[in-house]
Enzyme design. Structure first.
Site, PDB file in Angstrom:
ATOM      1  N   ARG A   1      -1.015   4.988  -0.509  1.00  0.00           N
ATOM      2  CA  ARG A   1      -1.166   6.247  -1.239  1.00  0.00           C
ATOM      3  C   ARG A   1      -2.513   6.925  -1.004  1.00  0.00           C
ATOM      4  NH1 ARG A   1       2.576   3.390  -3.442  1.00  0.00           N
ATOM      5  NH2 ARG A   1       1.118   1.741  -2.902  1.00  0.00           N
ATOM      6  N   THR A   2      -3.566   6.158  -1.101  1.00  0.00           N
ATOM      7  CA  THR A   2      -4.880   6.796  -1.041  1.00  0.00           C
ATOM      8  C   THR A   2      -5.098   7.426   0.327  1.00  0.00           C
ATOM      9  OG1 THR A   2      -5.684   5.182  -2.633  1.00  0.00           O
ATOM     10  CG2 THR A   2      -7.356   6.418  -1.423  1.00  0.00           C
TER      11      THR A   2
ATOM     12  N   LYS B   1     -16.226  -5.962  16.851  1.00  0.00           N
ATOM     13  CA  LYS B   1     -17.223  -6.441  17.827  1.00  0.00           C
ATOM     14  C   LYS B   1     -18.518  -6.848  17.163  1.00  0.00           C
ATOM     15  CE  LYS B   1     -15.664  -2.989  21.226  1.00  0.00           C
ATOM     16  NZ  LYS B   1     -16.116  -1.777  21.931  1.00  0.00           N
TER      17      LYS B   1
ATOM     18  N   ARG C   1     -12.616   3.291   2.345  1.00  0.00           N
ATOM     19  CA  ARG C   1     -12.221   2.150   1.513  1.00  0.00           C
ATOM     20  C   ARG C   1     -12.781   0.910   2.175  1.00  0.00           C
ATOM     21  NH1 ARG C   1      -6.338   1.006  -0.836  1.00  0.00           N
ATOM     22  NH2 ARG C   1      -7.199   2.493  -2.318  1.00  0.00           N
TER      23      ARG C   1
ATOM     24  N   HIS D   1     -12.735   2.792  -8.157  1.00  0.00           N
ATOM     25  CA  HIS D   1     -11.800   3.616  -7.378  1.00  0.00           C
ATOM     26  C   HIS D   1     -11.784   4.999  -8.032  1.00  0.00           C
ATOM     27  CE1 HIS D   1      -8.589   4.844  -4.905  1.00  0.00           C
ATOM     28  NE2 HIS D   1      -7.711   3.862  -5.106  1.00  0.00           N
TER      29      HIS D   1
HETATM   30  C1  NCD Z   1      -4.889   0.501  -6.007  1.00  0.00           C
HETATM   31  C2  NCD Z   1      -6.105   0.019  -5.238  1.00  0.00           C
HETATM   32  O1  NCD Z   1      -6.119   0.054  -4.013  1.00  0.00           O
HETATM   33  O2  NCD Z   1      -7.038  -0.363  -5.929  1.00  0.00           O
HETATM   34  N1  NCD Z   1      -3.980   1.219  -5.229  1.00  0.00           N
HETATM   35  C3  NCD Z   1      -4.153   2.571  -5.068  1.00  0.00           C
HETATM   36  O3  NCD Z   1      -5.130   3.026  -4.520  1.00  0.00           O
HETATM   37  N2  NCD Z   1      -3.212   3.384  -5.577  1.00  0.00           N
HETATM   38  C4  NCD Z   1      -4.239  -0.519  -6.836  1.00  0.00           C
HETATM   39  C5  NCD Z   1      -3.889  -1.856  -6.266  1.00  0.00           C
HETATM   40  O4  NCD Z   1      -4.032  -2.127  -5.071  1.00  0.00           O
HETATM   41  O5  NCD Z   1      -3.400  -2.675  -7.049  1.00  0.00           O
END
Ligand code: NCD
Length: 260
Positions: free
Chosen positions: A7-8, A36, A57, A85
């Site tokens: 999703r992100t 590397k 991320r 997040h």
């Molecule tokens: C979450 C995350 O990556 O922290 N997912 C997201 O971004 N919607 C939740 C999760 O992984 O449980």
């Protein structure tokens, strides 16, 4: 993206394309020079010379802050380990506001892995900025909300801690369910002990208010039953969809920012 994402990453990419901009990047650090032995700082030093905004991320807590120290372009934290997040929180707040017309005054339960779940850390911090919010933290003792988060919010918001959803379900306006974060457990034996701690299904919410909304950042594993998907309570797919307009707005706000 140094960690898995559906999703992100895809909602950021959709938002970028909707704005008429374009994307470069990698969804798997194994195909980048990280493999590397390149340091994160060097990767960011280079990418910040190629791109206007970096969405990152990473599996290490604080990685986004480190990246922001070596980048002259904005870094958007798309999740740093078990820490935070923040863009998920923006879309969570937007989803709540759209569903209830307000955020102030609501009673919100956060359930599941409150220790390693980064979405609930950011969300609890953000909700503490609103008026007259009540929070209920529902988790196995082993996965309780970290002390530093509780310390940060305790002068601003009322919260209670529970191990059973049944203790609070009748009071909630929103139940925010999270996945037990298997990949963050140092000891797999501990994961086995808590992996089925909560199953939210019709039975588990039988005493809920009719207006209860259930949210989940997704992905779900076994903690949220599919039988709720067709009920009026389910807000999680709309929540996921809201990632696009919220991330579009954030990108527009940041597009002209240069740090030095
Ligand atoms: C979450 C995350 O990556 O922290 N997912 C997201 O971004 N919607 C939740 C999760 O992984 O449980």
């Amino acid at each position: 993206f140094f960690e898995p994402s559906t999703r992100t990453r895809l909602s950021f990419e959709a938002a970028i394309q909707n704005l008429g901009a374009s994307v470069i990047g990698f969804a798997d650090a194994n195909v980048s020079s990280t493999k590397k032995g390149e340091t994160l700082s060097d990767t960011i030093r280079v990418v910040s010379r190629y791109a206007d905004i970096i969405v990152m991320r990473h599996y290490i807590e604080g990685a986004a802050r480190l990246a922001s120290e070596v980048s002259n372009k904005p870094i958007i934290n798309a999740g740093d380990g078990a820490n935070q997040h923040p863009t998920q929180t923006l879309l969570d707040l937007y989803t709540i506001k759209k569903a209830f017309g307000r955020i102030d005054g609501l009673t919100i339960g956060l359930l599941g892995d409150l220790k390693y779940g980064r979405t609930v850390h950011s969300l609890a911090l953000a909700l503490s900025l609103f008026e007259d919010i009540k929070l209920a933290f529902i988790s196995p003792e082993m996965l309780a909300m970290p002390e530093h988060i509780k310390d940060s919010i305790k002068s601003k918001v009322r919260f209670s801690e529970h191990t059973e959803l049944s203790e609070v379900i009748a009071k909630l306006d929103v139940l925010y369910v999270t996945r037990i974060q298997k990949e963050r457990f140092p000891d797999p034996v501990d994961y086995e002990k808590v992996k089925s701690a909560y199953i939210v299904d019709k039975e588990a919410i039988k005493d809920a208010k009719p207006e209860l909304k259930i949210m989940h950042p997704l992905p779900r594993v076994n903690e949220l039953s599919y039988e709720l998907d067709s009920t009026e309570h389910a807000l999680y797919f709309e929540q996921a969809r809201n990632g696009i307009p919220v991330r579009e707005a954030l990108l527009v706000l940041l597009k002209d920012v240069r740090k030095w």
